[in-house]
Design a protein around this motif. Sequence first.
Motif, PDB file in Angstrom:
ATOM      1  N   GLY A 452      24.289 -39.947 -33.132  1.00 58.10           N
ATOM      2  CA  GLY A 452      24.227 -38.512 -32.900  1.00 58.10           C
ATOM      3  C   GLY A 452      25.057 -37.692 -33.875  1.00 58.10           C
ATOM      4  N   ASN A 453      25.886 -38.359 -34.694  1.00 56.62           N
ATOM      5  CA  ASN A 453      26.622 -37.608 -35.718  1.00 56.62           C
ATOM      6  C   ASN A 453      25.657 -37.205 -36.833  1.00 56.62           C
ATOM      7  OD1 ASN A 453      29.276 -37.768 -34.602  1.00 56.62           O
ATOM      8  ND2 ASN A 453      29.236 -39.944 -35.087  1.00 56.62           N
ATOM      9  N   THR A 454      26.140 -36.331 -37.712  1.00 58.79           N
ATOM     10  CA  THR A 454      25.282 -35.911 -38.812  1.00 58.79           C
ATOM     11  C   THR A 454      25.761 -36.521 -40.118  1.00 58.79           C
ATOM     12  OG1 THR A 454      26.658 -33.991 -39.171  1.00 58.79           O
ATOM     13  CG2 THR A 454      24.769 -33.697 -37.710  1.00 58.79           C
ATOM     14  N   GLY A 455      24.915 -36.458 -41.132  1.00 61.87           N
ATOM     15  CA  GLY A 455      25.298 -37.009 -42.425  1.00 61.87           C
ATOM     16  C   GLY A 455      24.353 -36.530 -43.510  1.00 61.87           C
ATOM     17  N   VAL A 456      24.675 -36.906 -44.737  1.00 64.79           N
ATOM     18  CA  VAL A 456      23.856 -36.494 -45.879  1.00 64.79           C
ATOM     19  C   VAL A 456      23.481 -37.744 -46.680  1.00 64.79           C
ATOM     20  CG1 VAL A 456      23.832 -35.160 -48.031  1.00 64.79           C
ATOM     21  CG2 VAL A 456      25.016 -34.255 -46.028  1.00 64.79           C
ATOM     22  N   ALA A 457      22.214 -37.834 -47.083  1.00 63.90           N
ATOM     23  CA  ALA A 457      21.779 -38.935 -47.947  1.00 63.90           C
ATOM     24  C   ALA A 457      21.194 -38.332 -49.223  1.00 63.90           C
ATOM     25  CB  ALA A 457      20.735 -39.785 -47.233  1.00 63.90           C
ATOM     26  N   VAL A 458      21.820 -38.661 -50.356  1.00 64.17           N
ATOM     27  CA  VAL A 458      21.344 -38.124 -51.640  1.00 64.17           C
ATOM     28  C   VAL A 458      20.692 -39.255 -52.419  1.00 64.17           C
ATOM     29  CG1 VAL A 458      22.032 -37.054 -53.824  1.00 64.17           C
ATOM     30  CG2 VAL A 458      23.218 -36.430 -51.715  1.00 64.17           C
ATOM     31  N   MET A 459      19.453 -39.065 -52.830  1.00 68.15           N
ATOM     32  CA  MET A 459      18.784 -40.080 -53.645  1.00 68.15           C
ATOM     33  C   MET A 459      18.640 -39.559 -55.074  1.00 68.15           C
ATOM     34  SD  MET A 459      15.218 -42.033 -52.930  1.00 68.15           S
ATOM     35  CE  MET A 459      14.169 -40.683 -53.429  1.00 68.15           C
ATOM     36  N   LEU A 460      19.213 -40.295 -56.026  1.00 70.97           N
ATOM     37  CA  LEU A 460      19.068 -39.917 -57.426  1.00 70.97           C
ATOM     38  C   LEU A 460      17.753 -40.504 -57.944  1.00 70.97           C
ATOM     39  CD1 LEU A 460      22.661 -40.770 -58.741  1.00 70.97           C
ATOM     40  CD2 LEU A 460      21.894 -38.712 -57.569  1.00 70.97           C
ATOM     41  N   PHE A 461      17.148 -39.820 -58.887  1.00 70.96           N
ATOM     42  CA  PHE A 461      15.943 -40.385 -59.502  1.00 70.96           C
ATOM     43  C   PHE A 461      15.826 -39.894 -60.939  1.00 70.96           C
ATOM     44  CE2 PHE A 461      13.198 -36.623 -59.621  1.00 70.96           C
ATOM     45  CZ  PHE A 461      13.832 -35.782 -58.706  1.00 70.96           C
ATOM     46  N   GLU A 462      15.252 -40.760 -61.777  1.00 72.87           N
ATOM     47  CA  GLU A 462      14.993 -40.357 -63.160  1.00 72.87           C
ATOM     48  C   GLU A 462      13.822 -39.388 -63.104  1.00 72.87           C
ATOM     49  OE1 GLU A 462      15.870 -41.830 -66.362  1.00 72.87           O
ATOM     50  OE2 GLU A 462      17.016 -43.603 -65.765  1.00 72.87           O
ATOM     51  N   PRO A 463      13.934 -38.211 -63.753  1.00 73.97           N
ATOM     52  CA  PRO A 463      12.874 -37.222 -63.625  1.00 73.97           C
ATOM     53  C   PRO A 463      11.479 -37.796 -63.895  1.00 73.97           C
ATOM     54  CG  PRO A 463      14.723 -36.316 -64.830  1.00 73.97           C
ATOM     55  CD  PRO A 463      15.061 -37.751 -64.573  1.00 73.97           C
ATOM     56  N   ARG A 464      11.394 -38.747 -64.850  1.00 72.02           N
ATOM     57  CA  ARG A 464      10.042 -39.242 -65.167  1.00 72.02           C
ATOM     58  C   ARG A 464       9.506 -40.156 -64.065  1.00 72.02           C
ATOM     59  NH1 ARG A 464      11.287 -44.073 -69.092  1.00 72.02           N
ATOM     60  NH2 ARG A 464      13.482 -44.292 -68.579  1.00 72.02           N
ATOM     61  N   TYR A 465      10.346 -40.581 -63.137  1.00 74.03           N
ATOM     62  CA  TYR A 465       9.867 -41.419 -62.041  1.00 74.03           C
ATOM     63  C   TYR A 465       9.791 -40.642 -60.734  1.00 74.03           C
ATOM     64  CZ  TYR A 465      10.707 -45.240 -65.289  1.00 74.03           C
ATOM     65  OH  TYR A 465      10.675 -46.063 -66.375  1.00 74.03           O
ATOM     66  N   LYS A 466       9.495 -39.364 -60.856  1.00 75.65           N
ATOM     67  CA  LYS A 466       9.444 -38.510 -59.664  1.00 75.65           C
ATOM     68  C   LYS A 466       8.432 -39.027 -58.646  1.00 75.65           C
ATOM     69  CE  LYS A 466       9.825 -34.252 -57.658  1.00 75.65           C
ATOM     70  NZ  LYS A 466       8.650 -33.405 -57.662  1.00 75.65           N
ATOM     71  N   PHE A 467       7.414 -39.729 -59.155  1.00 74.99           N
ATOM     72  CA  PHE A 467       6.375 -40.236 -58.246  1.00 74.99           C
ATOM     73  C   PHE A 467       6.974 -41.168 -57.183  1.00 74.99           C
ATOM     74  CE2 PHE A 467       6.592 -42.956 -61.937  1.00 74.99           C
ATOM     75  CZ  PHE A 467       6.627 -44.225 -61.400  1.00 74.99           C
ATOM     76  N   SER A 468       8.107 -41.831 -57.521  1.00 66.42           N
ATOM     77  CA  SER A 468       8.740 -42.726 -56.529  1.00 66.42           C
ATOM     78  C   SER A 468       9.325 -41.920 -55.373  1.00 66.42           C
ATOM     79  CB  SER A 468       9.892 -43.513 -57.142  1.00 66.42           C
ATOM     80  OG  SER A 468       9.500 -44.124 -58.308  1.00 66.42           O
ATOM     81  N   VAL A 469       9.798 -40.717 -55.678  1.00 69.59           N
ATOM     82  CA  VAL A 469      10.342 -39.860 -54.616  1.00 69.59           C
ATOM     83  C   VAL A 469       9.196 -39.486 -53.674  1.00 69.59           C
ATOM     84  CG1 VAL A 469      11.541 -37.707 -54.106  1.00 69.59           C
ATOM     85  CG2 VAL A 469      12.045 -38.941 -56.228  1.00 69.59           C
ATOM     86  N   ASN A 470       8.061 -39.143 -54.268  1.00 70.33           N
ATOM     87  CA  ASN A 470       6.909 -38.758 -53.443  1.00 70.33           C
ATOM     88  C   ASN A 470       6.467 -39.913 -52.545  1.00 70.33           C
ATOM     89  OD1 ASN A 470       7.091 -36.502 -54.977  1.00 70.33           O
ATOM     90  ND2 ASN A 470       5.361 -36.984 -56.309  1.00 70.33           N
ATOM     91  N   ARG A 471       6.563 -41.130 -53.100  1.00 71.12           N
ATOM     92  CA  ARG A 471       6.140 -42.301 -52.320  1.00 71.12           C
ATOM     93  C   ARG A 471       7.067 -42.484 -51.101  1.00 71.12           C
ATOM     94  NH1 ARG A 471       8.496 -46.987 -52.633  1.00 71.12           N
ATOM     95  NH2 ARG A 471       9.370 -46.601 -54.680  1.00 71.12           N
TER      96      ARG A 471
END
Length: 665
Positions: A452-471
């Motif tokens: 029930g606590n809150t948190g932040v998750a940051v995912m780094l990605f190489e701009p040219r592999y943006k498609f992985s973020v979409n996946r």
Amino acid sequence: MPSLPIASAAVDDSASKKSKRKLKAVAAEAEVAPVSLSKKEKKEKKRKVKEPSSFDEEEKSSTSSEEPAPAAKKAKKDRKKKKAEAGEENDDGELTASGDEDPADPNALTNFRISEPLRQSLKSKGIKALFPIQANTFDLVLDGHDLVGRARTGQGKTLAFVLPLLESLVNGAHKASRRTDYGRLPSVLVLLPTRELAKQVNTDFAFYGATFGLTSCCVYGGSDYRSQELAIRKGVDIVVGTPGRVKDFVEKGTLNFKSLKFRVLDEADEMLNMGFVDDVELILGKVEDVTKVQTLLFSATIPDWVKKLSMKFLKAGKKTVDLVGDEKLKASASVRHLALPCNRAARAQVIPDVIRCYSRGGRTIIFTETKESASELSSLISGSRALHGDVVQAQREVILAGFRSGKFLVLVATNVAARGLDINDVQLIIQCEPPRDVEAYIHRSGRTGRAGNTGVAVMLFEPRYKFSVNRIERESGVKFEHISAPQPTDVAQSAGTEAAEAIASVSDSVIPVFRQQAEQLLKSSSLSAADLLAKALAKAVGYTDIKKRSLLSSMENHTTLLLQTGQPVYAAGYVIFTLKRFMPEDRLADVKGITLTADGVGAVFDVPSAEVEDYIQGAKNTMTTIEEVTQLPPLQENDQPRGGNNGGGRILILELVYCCIWAPV
Ligand SMILES: Nc1ncnc2c1ncn2[C@@H]1O[C@H](COP(=O)(O)OP(=O)(O)OP(=O)(O)O)[C@@H](O)[C@H]1O
């Protein structure tokens, strides 16, 4: 690179405090924000937690003939009645988990067949009510059903099997056959994918089991065989372990399952990923009379192998309690999911600032894909430690203990830390690149925002592999907020308070010693007193320099520019040939990361910050405009890497066409 000072004060680990906070927040879905947006982050909304909605079709049919045992039926009825009296059930049958010690709370401990000593042990940890996954599986387990339990990360799946299982051994179906003699065979086997997780779960069994005089032992690789063997031979009620070592003991004849009453598989899908399939199946297959053994399987993610495993090893009448079901969001709802474009080379500079802006002074876990990058990154981030499979077991334990106790606040880890680890006050998860499978994303980001606590998750990605973020977005149901690397102003805002506190904490006794130098500095410097103090504040929190970063790739000393020509821009090649018209060709090698804007009439790219004016001035007398961007415009998303089957091929052809058209210009 700015250094990252690590707070030395140990973080309060007191169970009661922690639980109080958790209980308060258990039903909260908070809007979390970096410290610079602190007002917003403090606002937490009440979140409603659903009762299990779905037994999947197979279980529906397979269990329809099996009525719950009368005791469970009565307990359920009583709870419903209390819930209705308390006015806590809405039209949709949803319940709100309040967490306060409230007898009217349908999930209060007193509403379950939890005996007094165990209730006292739970209360000593600040637990006064069951979480939904626990409340919805408790009776089923105690009444002897095989069960598949699924709930999002951090929702209390461990106690969902620990509690009913202990009650079952001591006060339930197995009470009469309970043995306490020397050399007794184990009644419970729990399999987990990693050593750290096995130790953590064993700690719960040891603590709550001790209430009833039950003993447990943890067996895992990389540690001394003899002491584990001795513990088993002396007689133990519960064995918790990783598949490799459990298999060894089974094959040596040390572990005998003749008296086994329960087998539990926690994070079963990770055991598949780690190549334990054969070991797990061999171990499960060692139980001679499966009718006498109850099998429980818990995870936040249940891919196909786990379904097959449950078909093979759980009884036909098994129950399923799935609190995730078909809901789109598979990851934790109390985590804010952020995606940040960042070139590999910029990681070590960007990560400390991300930590400063988003960790709220708590712990951070950084996930890398390989052991090598974990070690490398840890050596670049001051005050952090690396944890991965190549670190010897004894050292792994020291590192994890140090992280838990707050000796250091940044852990750089591979997937060994992705599953199940429950560490107090992990505020921030950073993933250095999108993981290959969505389950890894769900479990890694689930190390924060627990109970029930809150948190932040940051995912780094190489701009040219943006498609992985979409996946990942598609498969996990997460809607990423797209952010850029913290800029000097963000860092200043976050670090400023910390710096002011650091200076305020310095004793007045230093003043006479340093005053003379301070006055000297004021006299000799061309800076004002305020400017000099600003420098002192920066230095107090480890900054000697703050560089601007590109919004597109997070590279230091690079700036993102927006190019528009007044006509459609179809390809990166067009941008290069437009730039060639007013910039010397040899300078274009520095143009990086050309990405088309979503409106189709522009493109952004990075150039060295020192050259920004040359580009802007160069374009002045042409049809092209170039400007520095302060916020990235929406960009086109290629679902395939360039050169792939869809957009990539088309882009390459268009680039060739542009080359031909523009080459003579
Ligand atoms: N009923 C409860 N009340 C308050 N806190 C609880 C309760 N049950 C569990 N917790 C706490 O919630 C935290 C998360 O529990 P647990 O580790 O079992 O989650 P999980 O669902 O197994 O997560 P994961 O999928 O990541 O393994 C732990 O700190 C645990 O002590």
